[in-house]
Write a protein that holds these residues in place. Structure first.
Motif, PDB file in Angstrom:
ATOM      1  N   THR A   1       0.805  -1.225   0.000  1.00  0.00           N
ATOM      2  CA  THR A   1       0.000   0.000   0.000  1.00  0.00           C
ATOM      3  C   THR A   1       0.839   1.277   0.000  1.00  0.00           C
ATOM      4  O   THR A   1       0.314   2.355   0.252  1.00  0.00           O
ATOM      5  CB  THR A   1      -0.923   0.005   1.226  1.00  0.00           C
ATOM      6  N   GLY A   2       2.108   1.166  -0.277  1.00  0.00           N
ATOM      7  CA  GLY A   2       2.963   2.348  -0.304  1.00  0.00           C
ATOM      8  C   GLY A   2       3.657   2.589   1.026  1.00  0.00           C
ATOM      9  O   GLY A   2       3.557   1.793   1.967  1.00  0.00           O
ATOM     10  N   PHE A   3       4.357   3.705   1.110  1.00  0.00           N
ATOM     11  CA  PHE A   3       5.226   3.985   2.249  1.00  0.00           C
ATOM     12  C   PHE A   3       5.089   5.441   2.671  1.00  0.00           C
ATOM     13  O   PHE A   3       4.591   6.275   1.926  1.00  0.00           O
ATOM     14  CB  PHE A   3       6.676   3.677   1.872  1.00  0.00           C
ATOM     15  N   ARG A   4       5.544   5.703   3.878  1.00  0.00           N
ATOM     16  CA  ARG A   4       5.500   7.065   4.408  1.00  0.00           C
ATOM     17  C   ARG A   4       6.737   7.302   5.259  1.00  0.00           C
ATOM     18  O   ARG A   4       7.356   6.357   5.773  1.00  0.00           O
ATOM     19  CB  ARG A   4       4.235   7.270   5.252  1.00  0.00           C
TER      20      ARG A   4
ATOM     21  N   PRO B   1      15.420   9.622 -17.149  1.00  0.00           N
ATOM     22  CA  PRO B   1      14.782   8.883 -18.236  1.00  0.00           C
ATOM     23  C   PRO B   1      13.353   9.355 -18.443  1.00  0.00           C
ATOM     24  O   PRO B   1      12.670   9.748 -17.502  1.00  0.00           O
ATOM     25  CB  PRO B   1      14.820   7.433 -17.736  1.00  0.00           C
ATOM     26  N   THR B   2      12.917   9.299 -19.694  1.00  0.00           N
ATOM     27  CA  THR B   2      11.515   9.565 -19.976  1.00  0.00           C
ATOM     28  C   THR B   2      10.694   8.433 -19.392  1.00  0.00           C
ATOM     29  O   THR B   2      10.993   7.257 -19.608  1.00  0.00           O
ATOM     30  CB  THR B   2      11.274   9.641 -21.488  1.00  0.00           C
ATOM     31  N   THR B   3       9.651   8.773 -18.616  1.00  0.00           N
ATOM     32  CA  THR B   3       8.917   7.735 -17.904  1.00  0.00           C
ATOM     33  C   THR B   3       7.427   7.861 -18.090  1.00  0.00           C
ATOM     34  O   THR B   3       6.913   8.907 -18.474  1.00  0.00           O
ATOM     35  CB  THR B   3       9.205   7.798 -16.389  1.00  0.00           C
ATOM     36  N   GLY B   4       6.765   6.778 -17.778  1.00  0.00           N
ATOM     37  CA  GLY B   4       5.305   6.784 -17.771  1.00  0.00           C
ATOM     38  C   GLY B   4       4.789   7.229 -16.427  1.00  0.00           C
ATOM     39  O   GLY B   4       5.500   7.816 -15.616  1.00  0.00           O
ATOM     40  N   VAL B   5       3.534   6.952 -16.145  1.00  0.00           N
ATOM     41  CA  VAL B   5       2.911   7.343 -14.883  1.00  0.00           C
ATOM     42  C   VAL B   5       3.546   6.568 -13.745  1.00  0.00           C
ATOM     43  O   VAL B   5       3.747   5.367 -13.839  1.00  0.00           O
ATOM     44  CB  VAL B   5       1.401   7.068 -14.924  1.00  0.00           C
ATOM     45  N   CYS B   6       3.856   7.258 -12.651  1.00  0.00           N
ATOM     46  CA  CYS B   6       4.479   6.590 -11.518  1.00  0.00           C
ATOM     47  C   CYS B   6       3.454   6.242 -10.458  1.00  0.00           C
ATOM     48  O   CYS B   6       2.518   6.974 -10.217  1.00  0.00           O
ATOM     49  CB  CYS B   6       5.539   7.485 -10.885  1.00  0.00           C
ATOM     50  N   SER B   7       3.658   5.137  -9.823  1.00  0.00           N
ATOM     51  CA  SER B   7       2.898   4.776  -8.645  1.00  0.00           C
ATOM     52  C   SER B   7       3.873   4.103  -7.701  1.00  0.00           C
ATOM     53  O   SER B   7       5.062   4.014  -7.995  1.00  0.00           O
ATOM     54  CB  SER B   7       1.750   3.839  -9.027  1.00  0.00           C
ATOM     55  N   THR B   8       3.409   3.654  -6.563  1.00  0.00           N
ATOM     56  CA  THR B   8       4.322   3.119  -5.564  1.00  0.00           C
ATOM     57  C   THR B   8       5.065   1.900  -6.060  1.00  0.00           C
ATOM     58  O   THR B   8       4.471   0.990  -6.608  1.00  0.00           O
ATOM     59  CB  THR B   8       3.545   2.749  -4.296  1.00  0.00           C
ATOM     60  N   ASP B   9       6.376   1.846  -5.881  1.00  0.00           N
ATOM     61  CA  ASP B   9       7.155   0.676  -6.275  1.00  0.00           C
ATOM     62  C   ASP B   9       8.233   0.435  -5.250  1.00  0.00           C
ATOM     63  O   ASP B   9       8.050   0.709  -4.088  1.00  0.00           O
ATOM     64  CB  ASP B   9       7.724   0.857  -7.690  1.00  0.00           C
ATOM     65  N   VAL B  10       9.375  -0.061  -5.679  1.00  0.00           N
ATOM     66  CA  VAL B  10      10.422  -0.493  -4.768  1.00  0.00           C
ATOM     67  C   VAL B  10      10.754   0.586  -3.748  1.00  0.00           C
ATOM     68  O   VAL B  10      11.173   1.677  -4.101  1.00  0.00           O
ATOM     69  CB  VAL B  10      11.697  -0.847  -5.552  1.00  0.00           C
ATOM     70  N   GLY B  11      10.562   0.271  -2.462  1.00  0.00           N
ATOM     71  CA  GLY B  11      10.919   1.200  -1.420  1.00  0.00           C
ATOM     72  C   GLY B  11      10.167   2.509  -1.484  1.00  0.00           C
ATOM     73  O   GLY B  11      10.557   3.497  -0.890  1.00  0.00           O
TER      74      GLY B  11
ATOM     75  N   GLY C   1       8.387  12.223   0.995  1.00  0.00           N
ATOM     76  CA  GLY C   1       7.229  11.952   1.828  1.00  0.00           C
ATOM     77  C   GLY C   1       6.458  10.756   1.316  1.00  0.00           C
ATOM     78  O   GLY C   1       6.986   9.654   1.189  1.00  0.00           O
ATOM     79  N   ARG C   2       5.185  10.976   0.964  1.00  0.00           N
ATOM     80  CA  ARG C   2       4.348   9.883   0.459  1.00  0.00           C
ATOM     81  C   ARG C   2       4.269   9.857  -1.069  1.00  0.00           C
ATOM     82  O   ARG C   2       3.557   9.018  -1.629  1.00  0.00           O
ATOM     83  CB  ARG C   2       2.938  10.003   1.036  1.00  0.00           C
ATOM     84  N   ALA C   3       4.976  10.761  -1.724  1.00  0.00           N
ATOM     85  CA  ALA C   3       4.966  10.784  -3.191  1.00  0.00           C
ATOM     86  C   ALA C   3       5.859   9.669  -3.724  1.00  0.00           C
ATOM     87  O   ALA C   3       6.984   9.503  -3.256  1.00  0.00           O
ATOM     88  CB  ALA C   3       5.443  12.132  -3.702  1.00  0.00           C
ATOM     89  N   PRO C   4       5.391   8.905  -4.713  1.00  0.00           N
ATOM     90  CA  PRO C   4       6.151   7.754  -5.191  1.00  0.00           C
ATOM     91  C   PRO C   4       6.955   8.022  -6.453  1.00  0.00           C
ATOM     92  O   PRO C   4       7.243   7.106  -7.211  1.00  0.00           O
ATOM     93  CB  PRO C   4       5.043   6.735  -5.474  1.00  0.00           C
ATOM     94  N   THR C   5       7.346   9.263  -6.696  1.00  0.00           N
ATOM     95  CA  THR C   5       7.989   9.611  -7.956  1.00  0.00           C
ATOM     96  C   THR C   5       9.505   9.736  -7.843  1.00  0.00           C
ATOM     97  O   THR C   5      10.136  10.376  -8.676  1.00  0.00           O
ATOM     98  CB  THR C   5       7.411  10.937  -8.482  1.00  0.00           C
TER      99      THR C   5
ATOM    100  N   SER D   1       9.620   4.166  -4.335  1.00  0.00           N
ATOM    101  CA  SER D   1      10.227   5.021  -5.347  1.00  0.00           C
ATOM    102  C   SER D   1      10.177   4.360  -6.697  1.00  0.00           C
ATOM    103  O   SER D   1       9.760   3.234  -6.849  1.00  0.00           O
ATOM    104  CB  SER D   1      11.693   5.291  -4.988  1.00  0.00           C
ATOM    105  N   CYS D   2      10.639   5.103  -7.693  1.00  0.00           N
ATOM    106  CA  CYS D   2      10.740   4.549  -9.035  1.00  0.00           C
ATOM    107  C   CYS D   2      12.115   3.944  -9.264  1.00  0.00           C
ATOM    108  O   CYS D   2      12.297   3.163 -10.190  1.00  0.00           O
ATOM    109  CB  CYS D   2      10.450   5.620 -10.074  1.00  0.00           C
ATOM    110  N   CYS D   3      13.093   4.332  -8.471  1.00  0.00           N
ATOM    111  CA  CYS D   3      14.454   3.789  -8.536  1.00  0.00           C
ATOM    112  C   CYS D   3      15.014   3.772  -9.951  1.00  0.00           C
ATOM    113  O   CYS D   3      15.664   2.835 -10.321  1.00  0.00           O
ATOM    114  CB  CYS D   3      14.503   2.395  -7.929  1.00  0.00           C
TER     115      CYS D   3
END
Length: 435
Positions: free
Chosen positions: A321-324, A421-431, A385-389, A433-435
């Protein structure tokens, strides 16, 4: 605003000049900060709660990052490493796993003679304050050393520092399962049936997951990675059943745009969708969790679905469910955080996941990361913070700018640049972040 307005407000008093910069966390960003400080000849100490460098990365080390090597090596770290005989990976376009990142980059970096003597393992920072003053005291604050309360295996000590860079990450502080942002009622009774995001499905956690009904909660990259791994396990162990439970009517994931330079991430959405379409993953959408309860050896998830009471029974839940950020340790520090994403207020508009992808975040440095507490900075994933980008390359530019500010090099501190890098839509991932 002029360079003078942004200049360091912590004057170099005789005592402050003898104190090190404190870095919290020996992960990629903390070690990059150490490399930049070492290059500038500024004393520092790195405090790592784990037993070795990159202990946080090792927790999800079986997972492959989306970014290739060319975006994962901090320039200052690379200069120090190459001076000591290190060579970069041959194929810079391949994406390593977390373990490969730690083995190939972070452990050699932490072992350098310029860094190793200053890294303290098994040392957890439990609080940060100013010496002799709580957050309500103002007079002389900028000239007063920071105080870090340290837990060294049960021995509690206070240490002083001239500045603090908190790069402790967010992976160990996940968001709760409940839609309210709180732990669901009844969590304590079933905590042994709830797994952290990114379990090692093919390795350490395989036996626990095999033949079970496993429900993954979450709509981001962590969830997608785990769903793919569980589907592969179910192919080998047909008694394993996989359910995907999400809060909204649809999952916000990486787009499948061919313009996304992070190719592995761009394919995640379509791969999961294909498994849902063929019935190998059962998807339950629009489910708002409020309570959990034991159900035999399993767990009952209770809440509402499309406004009506609902429940879901499963053996195990993976909380993706993501991180904070953990802000409890900073209670006596004067922070200026955005009300929504809990990032530094000046940074928040640049990383708002409703507007930005990982690749569209503007370069930023100390100016956007400043707080009312002079000399204190959040960096890396924790700064988002809670942003996953978040991308590691972004964090490296953060600490380059912060360390230049600490050194009084305002020209370098205020000149920030970054190629992402050019990226698509970000959502929560490793740790987170998008890493």
């Amino acid at each position: 605003m002029t360079l003078l307005d942004l200049a360091p407000r912590t004057r170099t008093t005789p005592r402050l000049a003898t104190l090190p910069v404190a870095i919290i966390g020996a992960g990629p960003i903390g070690l990059a900060a150490a490399a930049h400080l070492a290059e500038r000849g500024i004393a520092f100490d790195v405090f790592e709660a784990g037993p070795a460098p990159a202990s946080g990365v090792r927790l999800w080390g079986h997972t492959r990052l989306f970014s290739p090597w060319r975006h994962l090596v901090d320039p200052a770290a690379q200069r120090l490493l190459e001076r000591n005989g290190w060579t970069a990976p041959a194929d810079l376009d391949t994406a390593p796993t977390g373990h490969e990142l730690a083995d190939r980059l972070l452990e050699p970096l932490a072992a350098l003679e310029e860094i190793a003597p200053h890294v303290h393992y098994g040392t957890r920072v439990t609080a940060v304050a100013r010496e002799g003053m709580d957050r309500t005291r103002t007079a002389g604050r900028a000239d007063t050393p920071f105080l870090l309360r340290i837990d060294r295996g049960g021995e509690i000590v206070d240490l002083a520092a001239r500045a603090v860079i908190d790069a402790s990450g967010t992976y160990t502080t996940p968001n709760p399962l409940a839609s309210s942002g709180l732990d669901p009622l009844g969590t304590a009774e079933v905590s042994d049936r709830i797994l952290h995001a990114l379990p090692d499905v093919a390795g350490a956690d395989r036996a626990r997951l095999t033949g079970r009904d496993v429900t993954v909660v979450g709509a981001g990259h962590s969830a997608a990675n785990t769903l793919l791994a569980l589907a592969a396990l179910a192919d080998e162990e047909p008694e394993t059943r996989v359910t995907w439970l999400i809060r909204n009517a649809g999952a916000v994931r990486v787009t499948t745009s061919p313009d996304d330079e992070l190719a592995d991430r761009a394919r995640l959405g379509s791969r999961v969708d294909a498994l849902v379409d063929t019935g190998r993953i059962r998807r339950v959408d629009s489910f708002e969790i409020s309570r959990v309860a034991p159900y035999g050896d399993g767990i009952r998830v209770i809440g509402t679905r499309r406004g009506e009471p609902a429940h879901h029974v499963t053996d195990l839940v993976v909380a993706a469910t993501g991180f904070r950020p953990n802000l409890d340790m900073l209670r006596e520090i004067r922070l200026d955080l955005d009300d929504i994403v809990e990032a530094p207020r000046r940074l928040a508009p640049l990383i708002d996941p409703n507007v930005h992808t990982c690749g569209t975040v503007e370069p930023h440095g100390f100016a956007e990361l400043r707080h009312p507490e002079p000399g204190f900075f959040l960096a890396g994933m924790k700064s988002y913070g809670r942003a996953p980008t978040f991308l590691l390359a972004t964090g490296y530019e953060q600490v380059r700018s912060i360390t230049a500010w600490i050194a009084g090099d305002m020209a370098a501190a205020t000149t920030v640049s970054l190629t992402l890098p050019t990226t698509g839509v970000c959502s929560t991932d490793v740790g987170g972040s998008c890493c």
